[in-house]
Scaffold this active site. Structure first.
Site, PDB file in Angstrom:
ATOM      1  N   ARG A 183     -12.328  45.634 -16.408  1.00  0.00           N
ATOM      2  CA  ARG A 183     -13.757  45.232 -15.983  1.00  0.00           C
ATOM      3  C   ARG A 183     -13.612  43.936 -15.265  1.00  0.00           C
ATOM      4  O   ARG A 183     -13.119  42.747 -15.911  1.00  0.00           O
ATOM      5  CB  ARG A 183     -14.668  44.934 -17.178  1.00  0.00           C
ATOM      6  CG  ARG A 183     -15.946  44.277 -16.828  1.00  0.00           C
ATOM      7  CD  ARG A 183     -16.957  44.414 -17.742  1.00  0.00           C
ATOM      8  NE  ARG A 183     -16.883  43.780 -19.110  1.00  0.00           N
ATOM      9  CZ  ARG A 183     -17.742  43.441 -20.094  1.00  0.00           C
ATOM     10  NH1 ARG A 183     -18.884  44.011 -19.983  1.00  0.00           N
ATOM     11  NH2 ARG A 183     -17.391  43.026 -21.127  1.00  0.00           N
ATOM     12  N   ASP A 463     -19.425  37.822 -28.100  1.00  0.00           N
ATOM     13  CA  ASP A 463     -18.816  37.491 -26.955  1.00  0.00           C
ATOM     14  C   ASP A 463     -19.920  36.954 -26.017  1.00  0.00           C
ATOM     15  O   ASP A 463     -20.964  36.425 -26.662  1.00  0.00           O
ATOM     16  CB  ASP A 463     -18.502  38.946 -26.149  1.00  0.00           C
ATOM     17  CG  ASP A 463     -19.516  39.747 -25.892  1.00  0.00           C
ATOM     18  OD1 ASP A 463     -20.843  39.555 -25.763  1.00  0.00           O
ATOM     19  OD2 ASP A 463     -19.214  40.861 -25.250  1.00  0.00           O
TER      20      ASP A 463
END
Length: 549
Positions: A183, A463
């Site tokens: 990603r 996160d």
């Protein structure tokens, strides 16, 4: 084109003789030189990335401007809806290109940053795929990014290993490893350490370009391919840009169209209205969509931040059973399976809890219930953030799936309207959640500033996405003066008092995740400023990025 590259400990000017698509632009690398980086920052690789920048950065900037225009419309009372001009695409009978063999079964995918030991553990975890993340779980220091590229190159060729500096424990790849998916960062981010002709380049193109350039051939040779997750897309025009980047990148390396395969994270409210169109734009390269639940909740808060009728309750109360989230996930499954694409479930944030059997059992039960819900709804796979959760998720999908995926589950029973996607959940606004948002937001930002973007906190893996919810929710509650369960109205004065009390309670370094005092002080200052600003910062990490090396 002239390039700056690493020779020893200094940057020097060298000429790239075999560069793709030469231009007259000057490339600058504005970072301390390390010998190991020369393996990644070769003249040809830099030329490849610079060429992508030259072809596509202007379009990227125009699309970011369109985001601002869309937000202005929402602020004036407009609401998103299904596009009339693309009705033909939604009603058509087209399908995406079939998935390659090593992406047919994706029932459990593990995610994590591009740190060396974590890559090894994730690839060995027993999951079908591993998403190596340059985005929400990676603090984008220059060292982290370049080390990540080196680590992934070594993983692709199978030579990656690691020795723990304290224990001496050895880590190496097993015989069977997960399929690798990468990603890159989103279109809104830039890589400040590289400029082309004085213009800072896209972080997306930097991450994608270096990984693709160095690894595409080796991946194909081993029977796999260059696979990507695409984050933070807001509409099908941004998907079209990615598709054109893929076509150009493949042409520059002499590869066939469709060599690159991508899965798009549907993690913005606007993208939820354009899932068919996003798949259509990427139909030669796209293998699926993913329910990026935490960023989706953040997007819902962010996009409707100025609407008092769109204020969300406590984060803990916003479960996947809430109508707007259930509608979005079921619509994603229906659209994906109609188009022959995988419908991937979202992340369970729980992690195993050591030393407390009861708490651990409760956490695993939540994960199990979440994954059973996804499997029974028709998802083809799901995400976990810790190797210890792979068996739990795998068992949930194994109990439901008789084949490698559930593409035959068409969900023709699903009928989702714009009102379904925009239904605001009701719930309490509690002092406990207010304090928790401060704790998580500040502690996460402090560790991110210290170079760590994936942080276990209060038995959850946090996160950037979850920290963004904390920050955005506090901003929204403050702007609209919500009434807490204590009877107090959220005002700047109340925020300051609770913020101060909460910070005092977090002085222990253990509570702060090991962040240094200087990082905690800076994080507290930045976080407080962003919550109390009249205008809303689109992303927490954009103003904070200037403090990273």
């Amino acid at each position: 084109m002239k390039f700056l590259s690493i020779i020893t400990s200094e940057w020097v000017i060298i000429d790239a003789m075999n560069k793709p698509n030469p231009t007259n632009d000057a490339v600058e690398l504005l970072a301390p030189a390390r010998n190991c980086d020369a393996e990644i920052l070769t003249p040809a690789a830099i030329g490849f990335v610079a060429s992508l920048h030259g072809q596509f950065n202007e379009r990227r900037l125009k699309l970011l401007k369109k985001r601002e225009e869309f937000q202005a419309g929402l602020d004036q009372g407009e609401l998103p809806g299904f596009l009339e001009e693309t009705r033909g695409i939604r009603e058509g009978s087209w399908k995406v290109r079939p998935a390659p063999a090593d992406l047919l079964d994706r029932r459990v995918e593990i995610t994590g940053p591009v740190e060396r030991k974590m890559i090894i553990n994730a690839l060995n975890s027993g999951a079908q795929a591993f998403m190596a993340d340059f985005e929400d779980s990676c603090s984008p220091t220059w060292a982290n990014l370049l080390d990540g590229q080196i680590n992934l190159r070594d993983a692709v060729v199978g030579t990656i290993s690691f020795e723990h500096p304290q224990s001496g424990k050895q880590y190496a790849l097993g015989e069977k490893v997960a399929t690798l998916i990468v990603r890159p960062r989103g279109w809104h981010l830039e890589e400040k350490h590289m400029r082309v002709d004085g213009v800072t380049i896209s972080a997306s193109l930097f991450d994608f370009g270096l990984y693709f350039f160095h690894n595409a051939a080796a991946l194909l040779e081993k029977g796999s391919g260059p696979y990507f997750y695409l984050p933070k897309l807001e509409n099908h025009l941004e998907a079209r840009l990615w598709n054109d980047v893929f076509v150009a990148a493949q042409e520059m390396l002499g590869l066939k169209t469709g060599t690159i395969r991508a899965t798009v994270l549907i993690e913005t409210i606007s993208a939820a209205f354009e899932m068919d169109e996003i798949l259509h734009e990427l139909r030669d390269h796209c293998v699926g969509l993913n329910c990026g639940r935490w960023d989706y909740i953040f997007s819902f808060i962010k996009k409707f931040r100025n609407r008092p009728d769109f204020v969300l309750p406590d984060r803990a109360a916003i479960t996947m059973e809430r109508h707007f989230l259930k509608s979005y996930t079921e619509l994603l499954i229906k659209i994906c399976h109609r188009r022959g694409a995988h419908a991937m479930g979202g992340m369970a944030a729980q992690i195993p809890i050591k030393g407390d059997d009861a708490a651990n059992a409760e956490a695993l039960a939540k994960v199990r219930a979440d994954k059973e819900r996804e499997a029974n709804a028709g998802h083809d796979g799901t995400w976990v953030a810790h190797p210890g959760l792979v068996p739990v998720a795998l068992a949930a999908f194994d109990a439901v799936m008789t084949g490698p995926n559930q593409l035959d589950v068409l969900r023709e029973d699903v009928d989702v309207s714009a009102n379904d996607l925009l239904k605001v959940p009701q719930g309490a606004f509690t002092v406990a959640s207010f304090r928790h948002n401060i704790r998580v937001g500040v502690q996460y930002l402090a560790t991110w500033l210290g170079g760590n973007g994936c942080v276990p906190m209060y038995h959850l893996m946090e996160d950037t996405a979850t920290a963004e919810i904390c920050r955005a929710q506090l901003w929204q509650w403050l702007r609209h003066r919500v009434v807490l369960d204590s009877g107090e109205v959220v005002t700047p004065e109340l925020f300051d008092r609770i913020f101060c009390e909460t910070m005092i309670s977090m002085q222990s370094k253990t509570a702060c995740g090991g962040a240094a005092d200087i990082q905690m002080d800076l994080a507290a200052k930045l976080f407080s400023q962003m919550v109390k600003k009249e205008s809303f910062d689109e992303f927490l990490t954009v103003p904070a990025y200037q403090y990273l090396d």
